[in-house]
Each structure stands twice: as structure tokens, then as C-alpha cells.
Design an enzyme around this catalytic site. Structure first.
Site, PDB file in Angstrom:
ATOM      1  N   ASP A   1     -14.319  62.676 -40.996  1.00  0.00           N
ATOM      2  CA  ASP A   1     -12.858  62.585 -41.000  1.00  0.00           C
ATOM      3  C   ASP A   1     -12.257  63.524 -39.960  1.00  0.00           C
ATOM      4  OD1 ASP A   1     -10.213  62.116 -41.644  1.00  0.00           O
ATOM      5  OD2 ASP A   1     -10.238  63.445 -43.385  1.00  0.00           O
TER       6      ASP A   1
ATOM      7  N   ASP B   1      -7.516  59.534 -36.006  1.00  0.00           N
ATOM      8  CA  ASP B   1      -8.001  59.924 -37.328  1.00  0.00           C
ATOM      9  C   ASP B   1      -9.042  58.933 -37.837  1.00  0.00           C
ATOM     10  OD1 ASP B   1      -8.398  60.722 -39.918  1.00  0.00           O
ATOM     11  OD2 ASP B   1      -6.360  60.311 -40.605  1.00  0.00           O
TER      12      ASP B   1
END
Length: 414
Positions: free
Chosen positions: A6, A199
Site C-alpha cells: 500500500d 496509491d
């Protein structure tokens, strides 16, 4: 344990107790090297949250980086909408900057620890594969995370770099969007409201509401489908076609323009419909159903997995830039589903499309508390003024009576 990579958060955390939705967990009591710091930590994401305890433990890397390294790790003890039914992962590896680390930025991130202890270059890169493959189902779509460098076999053509505007998320500057080659003609600040980030932990391409609305209208206008359910665009409905049909030919290409390192130039990354019209469910022998891989957002434009699956993305922290190159695994039926082109001139856009005042969450909290304190002081002063009897004597008349309809407080506030 399988770990979700992440780039939109900064904590390394794994399941620390059994959970109905995870198949494995880390039992810290059985680790001879684990050390609890006794610090509670809670992390909230755009979907889901978890609470756990910070500790440290020792890791080794299976390839390329020899030695053992001590890193911060949170054991997840409680969670809500974080571990979901069918997920294949048991924890999360946050690779953003320490500004986002919880409970404070003093918690050294996994990658910062590795750079400091292993002396590797301050750069990592990510290839996410899965273009055109079903979203759900067993197995893995592959991909690579390269810590400390760039792997030439994972991309083709040139790498195009855009500056990191601020080091918290990987915040970049988006100049414009095109649908089917047609510019949306929005003010470029709309694309960066209130930030634009890269992201990997976000599944879809998320767009600020005004941009999302413009993109949907443009796709609907240029697609070859006349009557289309609004539920498909909002994510509440799937669209199904016969398995012999490939609906991708009905939809346009989507292009995102990013500012080049040379600020007078830009480049564009483009995704074909195979990346944003995503197969998700087969019905019977004949039907294949798809979802729309783009959604609206209230606070950011997020280049998530929908886009990243088309590219090899380089997070060059040392030179404060994010690079994009075409990924060889971004193919469907033998044809590439992503493109990079440039350079283009930036004379048609503003010199700065990002707000000069950028608030982090901690700054916003401080500002909120300061404003609340100020309001509290003003209110206290007003109450004191109301309670202090007037010094001068005044003979009341009928017109001076304060009744329910015209109270002193109401007049004061007016």
C-alpha cells in the site's frame, strides 16, 4: 503471510489474532525476537480500520538484500471492514512517507528502516499485473515489488517522471484529462482537489466529484452504447454481455496528463477500456458481467490499481519523483492496454495546478481545535456580559420588556 502493498499509508501491520476472514496470523508470543512497545495504534483507511499494538521484530529478505533487520510492526487485534471475506492477504505494508505513520510520524516506516540499516538506495518500484483478468476468483495475477531499485525486465520503452509535490502521500500534479482524445476542459485545479496521489492500496481510479461527473458524461457520450443504466456508473450495478462479445470496443481510451520534471513539458499515461471496464462475475455459461473501475471521491484524485495495472511505477524518493513506464504484463488478448506518450507543452495549463496551501490531517486538527477554542472564549465573554447587571440605572417602559420573541441573546447574535 500475504501482505497488501500500500503506497497510500505508512504502517506495517499483520493480523495478530485469529480472524474469521484470514487464514493465517502472526502469533507474537511464539517469536523469540518480537518486542512489544506497548503502544496502541489505530489506522483508518478510506475503507475499514484496525487497532493493534506496536512492536518490533526481525526480518530477512529472500532475494537481493542479505542480513537481518529490525523493523516496526503492528499486530492487529481488532478490525472493522479491513479483513474482508475472500481476501487473500493477512496484513498491510505501508510504503508512504513517515508523515502518515500512526500514532505519530516518529514511527519509522518499514522502508525507511531498510534504507537506513541495509544501506539500499531510497527507491522502490512496483509492477501490478491483472489487466483484463477477472477481479474475483482464486489464484494470483502476479506482479513484482522491487526494493532499492529499478528492474529493466519489468518495463518497455522509456520511464517518464513527474515530481512528488509533497512527501506524505505520493502527491503528484495532474494537468488535464482526456476521454477518447477529447479534453474535459476543466480548470486544472479541479483534478488536484484537494490532492492527487498514486496509491496501490486503492482498487479503483477515484476522481473528485466534478471530474467524475465530467468523465462519466464524456464516456457515455463517446461510447457506442446509447441507453446505459446510471447504476453502472455509480458502482451499484454490473453490466453483462454475452461471453462471445468483448464490450471493450464500445468504450473510449482515458488519458491522464502529468507534469514532467521539466515543468514546461508534460506526458500522458493512457488506459484502454480493458483496464476500467473490469470483468468481475460470470453468470451461467453465456454471460460475463463487468464493473466500472472508476468512482467518485470527496477529497482526492487517486491513481489506484485500475491505472497502476497498466504500468511499472517507480517511487524514486531520493530524487523526489514518481516514474511511469509501460508494463509488459499490461496486455489483454495479446494487445497492450496502456500507453505513455510525450512530451507535450504545458502552455495551455496554469503554471501550478496544486493549491499552494496544503493541509495535512494533523494541521487540520490543530486548526480545528484552535477555532473551537476561539469560539469558546467568545461565547464565554458573551455569557459574562449577559449576566453582569448594568451599572447605570434605567427606568423600564413597556417597550423595554424582553419577551420570548425578541430575546437579548438573539439580538446580540444578530
Amino acid at each position: 503471510l500475504n501482505i497488501l502493498v500500500d503506497t497510500g499509508s505508512s504502517n506495517f501491520a499483520v493480523a495478530g489474532v485469529p480472524d474469521p476472514d484470514v487464514t493465517s496470523y502472526f502469533n507474537a508470543e511464539l517469536s523469540s525476537t518480537y518486542r512489544s512497545q506497548g503502544i496502541d495504534v489505530t489506522v483508518k483507511y478510506s475503507q475499514g480500520s484496525w487497532t493493534g499494538v506496536l512492536g518490533t521484530d526481525v526480518i530477512t529478505m529472500p532475494k537481493g538484500i542479505s542480513g537481518s533487520y529490525t523493523i516496526n510492526i503492528a499486530t492487529i487485534l481488532e478490525s472493522e471492514n479491513f479483513f474482508l471475506p475472500g481476501v487473500q492477504w493477512h496484513g498491510i505494508l505501508g510504503l508512504a512517507y513517515n508523515a502518515l505513520a500512526k500514532p505519530s510520524s516518529s514511527v519509522e516506516t518499514f522502508f525507511d528502516s531498510l534504507v537506513r540499516q541495509a544501506k539500499i538506495p531510497n527507491i522502490f518500484s512496483l509492477q501490478m499485473c491483472g489487466a483484463g483478468l477477472p477481479v474475483s476468483g482464486s489464484g494470483t495475477n502476479g506482479g513484482s515489488l522491487v526494493l532499492g531499485g529499478v528492474e529493466p525486465s519489468l518495463y518497455t520503452g522509456d520511464i517518464w517522471y513527474t515530481p512528488i509535490k509533497e512527501e506524505w502521500y505520493y502527491q503528484v500534479e495532474i494537468l488535464k484529462l482526456e476521454v477518447g482524445g477529447q479534453n474535459l476542459e476543466l480548470d486544472c485545479r479541479e483534478y488536484n482537489a484537494d490532492k492527487a496521489i498514486v496509491d496501490s492500496g486503492t482498487t479503483l481510479l477515484r476522481l473528485p466529484e466534478k471530474v467524475f461527473s465530467a468523465v462519466v458524461q464524456a464516456i457515455a457520450r463517446t461510447s457506442l452504447i446509447q441507453e446505459f443504466s446510471s447504476g453502472f456508473w455509480t458502482g451499484s450495478q454490473l453490466a453483462c454481455w454475452d461471453k462471445t462479445e468483448k464490450p471493450w470496443s464500445l468504450f473510449p481510451k482515458l488519458s491522464i496528463y502529468l507534469r514532467d520534471e521539466n515543468s514546461s513539458r508534460s506526458f500522458r499515461i493512457s488506459i484502454l477500456p480493458q483496464l476500467y471496464i473490469q470483468p468481475i462475475l460470470g453468470i451461467g455459461e453465456n454471460l460475463q458481467c463487468y464493473r466500472f473501475g472508476i468512482s467518485s471521491s470527496t477529497n482526492a484524485l487517486v491513481i489506484g490499481a485500475t491505472v497502476m495495472e497498466g504500468f511499472y511505477v517507480i517511487f524514486d524518493r531520493a530524487q523526489r519523483r514518481v516514474g511511469f513506464a509501460v508494463s509488459p504484463c499490461a496486455e489483454a488478448d495479446g494487445s497492450p492496454v496502456s500507453e505513455i506518450e510525450g512530451p507535450f507543452t504545458t502552455t495551455d495549463v496554469a503554471s501550478n495546478c496544486v493549491s499552494s496551501v496544503s493541509f495535512h490531517e494533523p494541521v487540520l486538527w490543530i486548526a480545528s481545535y484552535a477555532l473551537m477554542s476561539l469560539c469558546g472564549v467568545i461565547l464565554l465573554v458573551l455569557i459574562i456580559l449577559l449576566l453582569i447587571p448594568p451599572r447605570c440605572q434605567h427606568r423600564y417602559t413597556d417597550n423595554d420588556v424582553v419577551n420570548d420573541e425578541s430575546s437579548l441573546v438573539r439580538h446580540r447574535w444578530k
